[in-house]
Structure formats: C-alpha cells, structure tokens
Write a protein that holds these residues in place. Structure first.
Motif, PDB file in Angstrom:
ATOM      1  N   LEU A 409       0.823  -1.209   0.000  1.00 11.08           N
ATOM      2  CA  LEU A 409       0.000   0.000   0.000  1.00 11.08           C
ATOM      3  C   LEU A 409       0.861   1.265   0.000  1.00 11.08           C
ATOM      4  CD1 LEU A 409      -2.812  -1.034   2.526  1.00 11.08           C
ATOM      5  CD2 LEU A 409      -2.893  -1.075   0.032  1.00 11.08           C
ATOM      6  N   SER A 410       1.945   1.251   0.716  1.00 12.21           N
ATOM      7  CA  SER A 410       2.816   2.434   0.782  1.00 12.21           C
ATOM      8  C   SER A 410       3.425   2.741  -0.576  1.00 12.21           C
ATOM      9  CB  SER A 410       3.926   2.221   1.817  1.00 12.21           C
ATOM     10  OG  SER A 410       3.377   1.998   3.106  1.00 12.21           O
ATOM     11  N   THR A 411       3.753   1.697  -1.333  1.00 12.09           N
ATOM     12  CA  THR A 411       4.412   1.898  -2.621  1.00 12.09           C
ATOM     13  C   THR A 411       3.426   2.248  -3.732  1.00 12.09           C
ATOM     14  OG1 THR A 411       6.116   0.301  -1.986  1.00 12.09           O
ATOM     15  CG2 THR A 411       5.948   0.840  -4.327  1.00 12.09           C
ATOM     16  N   TRP A 412       2.250   1.608  -3.736  1.00 10.61           N
ATOM     17  CA  TRP A 412       1.393   1.670  -4.924  1.00 10.61           C
ATOM     18  C   TRP A 412       0.000   2.260  -4.699  1.00 10.61           C
ATOM     19  CZ3 TRP A 412       3.456   1.301  -9.468  1.00 10.61           C
ATOM     20  CH2 TRP A 412       4.608   0.541  -9.662  1.00 10.61           C
ATOM     21  N   LEU A 413      -0.435   2.496  -3.463  1.00 12.25           N
ATOM     22  CA  LEU A 413      -1.823   2.926  -3.272  1.00 12.25           C
ATOM     23  C   LEU A 413      -2.071   4.316  -3.837  1.00 12.25           C
ATOM     24  CD1 LEU A 413      -4.549   2.119  -2.217  1.00 12.25           C
ATOM     25  CD2 LEU A 413      -3.927   3.025   0.037  1.00 12.25           C
ATOM     26  N   GLU A 414      -1.138   5.245  -3.638  1.00 15.13           N
ATOM     27  CA  GLU A 414      -1.313   6.597  -4.190  1.00 15.13           C
ATOM     28  C   GLU A 414      -1.386   6.564  -5.717  1.00 15.13           C
ATOM     29  OE1 GLU A 414      -1.840   9.528  -2.676  1.00 15.13           O
ATOM     30  OE2 GLU A 414      -1.975   8.453  -0.783  1.00 15.13           O
ATOM     31  N   ALA A 415      -0.564   5.720  -6.319  1.00 11.98           N
ATOM     32  CA  ALA A 415      -0.609   5.588  -7.783  1.00 11.98           C
ATOM     33  C   ALA A 415      -1.954   5.027  -8.229  1.00 11.98           C
ATOM     34  CB  ALA A 415       0.533   4.687  -8.249  1.00 11.98           C
ATOM     35  N   LEU A 416      -2.495   4.084  -7.460  1.00 14.77           N
ATOM     36  CA  LEU A 416      -3.805   3.523  -7.788  1.00 14.77           C
ATOM     37  C   LEU A 416      -4.891   4.582  -7.673  1.00 14.77           C
ATOM     38  CD1 LEU A 416      -5.594   1.118  -8.465  1.00 14.77           C
ATOM     39  CD2 LEU A 416      -5.551   0.459  -6.058  1.00 14.77           C
ATOM     40  N   TYR A 417      -4.806   5.430  -6.652  1.00 14.35           N
ATOM     41  CA  TYR A 417      -5.771   6.536  -6.524  1.00 14.35           C
ATOM     42  C   TYR A 417      -5.685   7.461  -7.741  1.00 14.35           C
ATOM     43  CZ  TYR A 417      -6.469   5.402  -1.547  1.00 14.35           C
ATOM     44  OH  TYR A 417      -6.795   4.799  -0.361  1.00 14.35           O
ATOM     45  N   ASP A 418      -4.452   7.767  -8.159  1.00 14.72           N
ATOM     46  CA  ASP A 418      -4.271   8.694  -9.290  1.00 14.72           C
ATOM     47  C   ASP A 418      -4.846   8.125 -10.590  1.00 14.72           C
ATOM     48  OD1 ASP A 418      -3.003  10.589  -7.718  1.00 14.72           O
ATOM     49  OD2 ASP A 418      -0.992   9.811  -8.133  1.00 14.72           O
ATOM     50  N   ASP A 419      -4.694   6.805 -10.774  1.00 14.72           N
ATOM     51  CA  ASP A 419      -5.081   6.184 -12.057  1.00 14.72           C
ATOM     52  C   ASP A 419      -6.511   5.683 -12.076  1.00 14.72           C
ATOM     53  OD1 ASP A 419      -2.481   6.665 -12.703  1.00 14.72           O
ATOM     54  OD2 ASP A 419      -1.821   4.581 -12.580  1.00 14.72           O
ATOM     55  N   PHE A 420      -7.190   5.729 -10.945  1.00 10.88           N
ATOM     56  CA  PHE A 420      -8.496   5.075 -10.841  1.00 10.88           C
ATOM     57  C   PHE A 420      -9.514   5.647 -11.832  1.00 10.88           C
ATOM     58  CE2 PHE A 420     -12.652   4.247  -8.848  1.00 10.88           C
ATOM     59  CZ  PHE A 420     -12.558   2.867  -8.687  1.00 10.88           C
ATOM     60  N   GLY A 421      -9.485   6.953 -12.042  1.00  6.39           N
ATOM     61  CA  GLY A 421     -10.427   7.565 -12.981  1.00  6.39           C
ATOM     62  C   GLY A 421     -10.296   6.999 -14.379  1.00  6.39           C
ATOM     63  N   TRP A 422      -9.045   6.772 -14.828  1.00  9.45           N
ATOM     64  CA  TRP A 422      -8.830   6.189 -16.145  1.00  9.45           C
ATOM     65  C   TRP A 422      -9.116   4.688 -16.155  1.00  9.45           C
ATOM     66  CZ3 TRP A 422      -7.483   7.854 -21.031  1.00  9.45           C
ATOM     67  CH2 TRP A 422      -7.290   9.226 -21.175  1.00  9.45           C
ATOM     68  N   MET A 423      -8.825   4.036 -15.060  1.00  5.67           N
ATOM     69  CA  MET A 423      -9.058   2.585 -14.987  1.00  5.67           C
ATOM     70  C   MET A 423     -10.533   2.245 -15.134  1.00  5.67           C
ATOM     71  SD  MET A 423      -6.486   1.622 -11.853  1.00  5.67           S
ATOM     72  CE  MET A 423      -7.194  -0.001 -11.645  1.00  5.67           C
ATOM     73  N   LYS A 424     -11.390   3.022 -14.492  1.00  3.32           N
ATOM     74  CA  LYS A 424     -12.815   2.690 -14.515  1.00  3.32           C
ATOM     75  C   LYS A 424     -13.457   2.976 -15.868  1.00  3.32           C
ATOM     76  CE  LYS A 424     -14.808   7.012 -12.770  1.00  3.32           C
ATOM     77  NZ  LYS A 424     -15.641   7.611 -11.724  1.00  3.32           N
ATOM     78  N   ARG A 425     -12.798   3.775 -16.701  1.00  2.00           N
ATOM     79  CA  ARG A 425     -13.367   4.073 -18.024  1.00  2.00           C
ATOM     80  C   ARG A 425     -13.395   2.831 -18.919  1.00  2.00           C
ATOM     81  NH1 ARG A 425     -10.683   9.942 -19.725  1.00  2.00           N
ATOM     82  NH2 ARG A 425     -11.267  11.051 -17.811  1.00  2.00           N
ATOM     83  N   GLY A 426     -12.413   1.997 -18.757  1.00  2.00           N
ATOM     84  CA  GLY A 426     -12.355   0.816 -19.614  1.00  2.00           C
ATOM     85  C   GLY A 426     -12.809  -0.455 -18.929  1.00  2.00           C
ATOM     86  N   SER A 427     -13.520  -0.333 -17.805  1.00  2.00           N
ATOM     87  CA  SER A 427     -13.958  -1.532 -17.083  1.00  2.00           C
ATOM     88  C   SER A 427     -15.425  -1.425 -16.732  1.00  2.00           C
ATOM     89  CB  SER A 427     -13.125  -1.726 -15.811  1.00  2.00           C
ATOM     90  OG  SER A 427     -13.276  -0.612 -14.947  1.00  2.00           O
ATOM     91  N   ARG A 428     -16.013  -2.556 -16.312  1.00  2.00           N
ATOM     92  CA  ARG A 428     -17.410  -2.587 -15.910  1.00  2.00           C
ATOM     93  C   ARG A 428     -17.566  -2.054 -14.496  1.00  2.00           C
ATOM     94  NH1 ARG A 428     -16.348  -7.583 -18.121  1.00  2.00           N
ATOM     95  NH2 ARG A 428     -16.195  -8.451 -16.016  1.00  2.00           N
ATOM     96  N   ASN A 429     -18.809  -1.734 -14.144  1.00  2.34           N
ATOM     97  CA  ASN A 429     -19.080  -1.230 -12.801  1.00  2.34           C
ATOM     98  C   ASN A 429     -18.725  -2.267 -11.743  1.00  2.34           C
ATOM     99  OD1 ASN A 429     -20.167   0.890 -11.087  1.00  2.34           O
ATOM    100  ND2 ASN A 429     -21.888  -0.481 -10.678  1.00  2.34           N
ATOM    101  N   GLY A 430     -18.917  -3.560 -12.069  1.00  2.00           N
ATOM    102  CA  GLY A 430     -18.584  -4.605 -11.126  1.00  2.00           C
ATOM    103  C   GLY A 430     -17.096  -4.666 -10.830  1.00  2.00           C
TER     104      GLY A 430
END
Length: 503
Positions: A409-430
C-alpha cells in the motif's frame, strides 16, 4: 392409414365397448351416474371438512389403454430387432453356404437375448473352432456329426450375429469400414467374450485408425479398461502420455507463454491468452471414465522466470517513456507489457503461489517513481496489477505478512488513486466494486494506527477527486467504530501469588 394406426384405433374402440358393457351390467360403477350417499335425519350434523386431494386411481379403461400402449411399443421394438437381424443374416455365409464354397452347417447355434428374443442358425464347426477359443472348448469335447450350442442372456443379439459373420471373413477389418465407434466397441466386447483373437485385433486396429469425439474417447477408454486391453494395444497412445516425458510440461508451458507474450498479432495473442488460461483452470480431483484427473503441475520456478522477464520489460518501457518526448509511441508498448504481467500474475494467483510476487511488487520503489512521471493515459494499466493483488489479498487468496501488506500500500496505493479515474473508463461497474472491496479489506487487516493513516489519506483524496477516487467509505466506517465506538474489553488475567509462611 398405416396398419399400426388402424390396429390402435380398433383396440381403442374394442376397449371402449367393453367398459360400456360392464357399466350397463353393473360390474363397475360410474361416478356421475351413482347417487350420493343419503344421510338419515337421525345422523348427527357433522362439520364440513375440506376434501382431501389425492391422486385419482386410474379407471379400467385407462389401465387397458396403458397396457395396450406398452404391448404396441414392445411389438414395434421387436419388429425393429427382427429387421436388423434379418439384414445381418441375409448376407451371412452360413445362410448361403453354397455361395461361399461351404457345406451344410453341422452345428445348430441358438442366441437368446435378455429380452427373450431368440434366433437359431446352422453354422460350421470347423470355422468356429478354428477362430474362437470359446467354440473350440465347447465343441472339442463333443463327438458326433451334429451339435447344438446355445448362448443365453446376450446384451445384443445383432452384435453376436455380426461377430459370427466376422469369423467367416479373411480380413474382418474391411467388413467394419464405415461403422461407428460405439458399434465397434460392442463387437470388441463380444469378440473378447468369445475369445475371437482375430476379431479383437481387427477391432483394436480399427479404433486406432478412426477419429473419436470426446464422448467416444471416454467410452473407448472405459471399455478397454473393462476388458483389460489397455496395455496390449496402441489405441490409447493418442491420449496417454508416457510417464518419462511428463517432465517436459515445464518446457512446453514456457514455450507457450513466451510465444503469447511476444506475439505480433494482437487478436491472436488475446485468443491464445484466453485459451491457455481456460486450460490451466481445468482441474479435478477424481478419476472418472478411466481418466486420472489431476492438477497440472507447472513448476514455480518456470512461472517466476516468466514474471521476472515481464517485470523487466515493463521497467524498460517506462524508463524509455520518461527519457523521450515522444510518449505517444510508447503507449501501446506500456499497455502491452502491463497486460502481459497482469496475465502472468493471474496465473500465479490461480496456482496459489503469488506470495513472493506481492513482495517483489511491493519493493518496486523505482518503478513507482517512473510510473508517476508518465502521463496517466499511458500508465494506468500498470495500476491494474496493484488492484489485482489487492482483490486477491482481500479475498484471502494470497496470504502475506503484515509488513508486506503495508509495503504494498505504501508503494502503490497513491498511484492507484491517481489512475483510478482512467481505470474505470475501460472496465465494468462490477470491476470497480471489486477494486474498492479489495482495497478496503487489505486496509482493514492492518493495525488500527495504520488503518487510520491510510484511511485519513483516502478521506482527503476522496474530497478532492470524488468519483475519480475509489469509494471505500465502508472501510472508513468500520475503522471509526473499531477505534472510537466498540473498543474490545480486555478481561484481566487471573494472577496467582505464592506466599511462603514461616513455619
């Protein structure tokens, strides 16, 4: 009108007349014609009861009709058997001995099926005794010019007759050309029962040469096991692997994975990824139909060799992307390498050997720095690997120590927060819900102070980005209650003191 339909109609009318006559003569009663039972005035008034629903008993007419239907079906089935038997006998050498240069048969053979159907024929002692050990034993002990042999309780009279015809042939295999696998298996069973070696050999040669469907494959293996013929033929070479070559699975699997990861055609790469993933997930713990189902044992070293190669390629792509101004040309390469690594990680999770990779991914501090320097539209697929690990840990499919979870979490969670908006564009709501649940679960496995640190950081980020940030409110609520509402009560330990008293 067909003869069978005419017979059915006549039987129906006859049954109807019989029932009508019995009604008139009073042998049976008609519910609609019989008066209801009268109650006398002296009878006490009984409370009304709801009628009990029960299945009505069949009437005499229905029973007679059912019996006639069963008889008709039996007659049709018998006619079909007689037709098939007549077709086999029409070309049998023992029925036309003169055409085959044979004399009159000197053995009366009767074959009777389990259903009682029976057929008799005159066959030749010399032919049967020379081809079948069964007939040689039966006829060798008898003297005289004419003999009688009866075979009872046969599963299929037609197959026995066809086996007899094969005994008169110089090349039995040619007589079976065009037959289905199930028919050959039936002949093989009878040839084995009659100890007809040439027939067994020809059936096995036929089975070795013809294609099988998957259903037929199971039947072939089952029959050969039942007849103890597995080790005496080459039929199963197409499905049985030599134990000495089983160690090659690692080499084959490494070649397949490397081929997919380096494929030039994108559509073919996706199709082969799906195929290999599906094959790897096929697993069973029982033996069935002669198969020995077992988990595909691919070595851990092979899978980690591939994962290290993928990780190295991803690092090189991100390094090149940060060192050049032409990032657009690197978009496809970064997405491809991230997708390759995500696929390999999915295999590691499926095989329950992903713990070491979680530690490896958690230690990628330099890669996380490179990731932050690449535009989100190019790099967001890398964060899918972090999300993949969080989901698996949150479900209990990966068990790693507390220190590893904190490091991840310390290494990658902030990066996941930053990319989440783009990640959800190409994925389903589930998929979004799975990621949010995975992050929540992994945070809630940590000590309270570390939960507080990660969740307070998320609180600020969510207020800033809203829907472009994972919504882990549920985890926040649970932490709040744990920390401030439902503190566990620690029962005091029982203490025993030993005192020494002066004597």
């Amino acid at each position: 009108m067909a003869s069978s339909d005419l017979n059915n109609t006549q039987a129906y009318n006859k049954s109807k007349q019989q029932v009508s006559t019995m009604l008139k003569q009073g042998f049976i009663s008609d519910f609609f014609l019989s008066p209801p039972p009268s109650s006398s005035p002296s009878d006490p008034i009984r409370p009304l009861q709801s009628p009990i629903r029960s299945t009505p008993s069949p009437t005499l007419f229905e029973m007679m009709t059912d019996e006639h239907t069963r008889d008709s079906r039996h007659s049709v089935q018998k006619m079909r058997i007689e037709g098939r038997v007549a077709r086999v006998l029409s070309g049998a050498p023992f029925r036309n001995p003169a055409d085959w240069g044979l004399g009159i048969g000197d053995v009366k053979l009767t074959i009777t099926g389990r259903d009682g159907f029976s057929v008799s024929m005159d066959v030749h002692r010399e032919v049967l005794a020379s081809r079948s050990q069964f007939f040689k034993e039966k006829l060798g002990r008898r003297s005289g010019s004419h003999h009688s042999v009866e075979i009872c309780e046969c599963d299929d009279v037609e197959v026995y007759l066809e086996t007899l015809v094969l005994m008169y042939c110089d090349d039995p295999k040619k007589m079976k050309m065009g037959e289905g696998v199930s028919k050959i298996l039936g002949l093989l069973k009878v040839c084995d029962a009659l100890k007809f070696d040439d027939g067994i050999s020809s059936c096995l040669e036929y089975l070795e040469a013809v294609p099988w469907s998957e259903e037929e494959e199971e039947s072939v293996i089952s029959h050969l096991n039942e007849l103890h013929l597995v080790n005496d033929c080459d039929v199963l070479q197409r499905v049985a692997l030599d134990p000495s070559t089983s160690s090659r699975i690692d080499d084959i699997f490494l070649r397949l994975l490397t081929g997919v990861l380096q494929a030039k055609d994108e559509k073919a790469r996706r199709e082969m990824k799906t195929l290999i993933s599906r094959l790897l997930k096929e697993d069973a713990s029982e033996s069935d139909h002669g198969y020995d189902y077992h988990k595909l044992e691919i070595s851990k070293e092979t899978l980690y060799t591939v994962s290290h190669k993928c990780l190295t390629s991803l690092v090189l792509c991100l390094s090149e992307a940060t060192s050049t101004d032409e990032n657009k040309g690197m978009m496809a390469e970064i997405a491809r390498e991230a997708d390759n690594l995500e696929w390999v990680v999915d295999i590691l999770i499926e095989k329950r050997i992903c713990e070491e990779f979680v530690k490896l991914w958690s230690d990628q501090k330099d890669l996380a720095i490179l990731h932050s320097k690449v535009p989100i539209m190019f790099r967001h697929k890398v964060s899918r690997i972090t999300a993949q690990l969080c989901i698996a840990i949150g479900r209990g499919n990966i068990l790693v120590p507390k220190e590893t979870r904190v490091s991840l979490l310390s290494t990658w969670l902030e990066a996941l927060y930053d990319d989440f908006g783009w990640m959800k564009r190409g994925s389903r709501n589930g998929d979004r819900r799975l990621i949010e649940d995975g992050i929540s679960q992994i945070i809630l496995t940590l000590p309270l102070l570390q939960q507080q640190a990660f969740l307070m950081s998320w609180f600020d980020r969510f207020l800033e980005k809203g829907d472009d940030c994972p919504n882990i409110q549920r985890a926040f609520e649970i932490w709040w209650r744990r920390a401030f509402v439902r503190q566990p009560v620690v029962e005091p330990q029982l203490q025993i003191t030993v005192c020494d008293y002066p004597s």
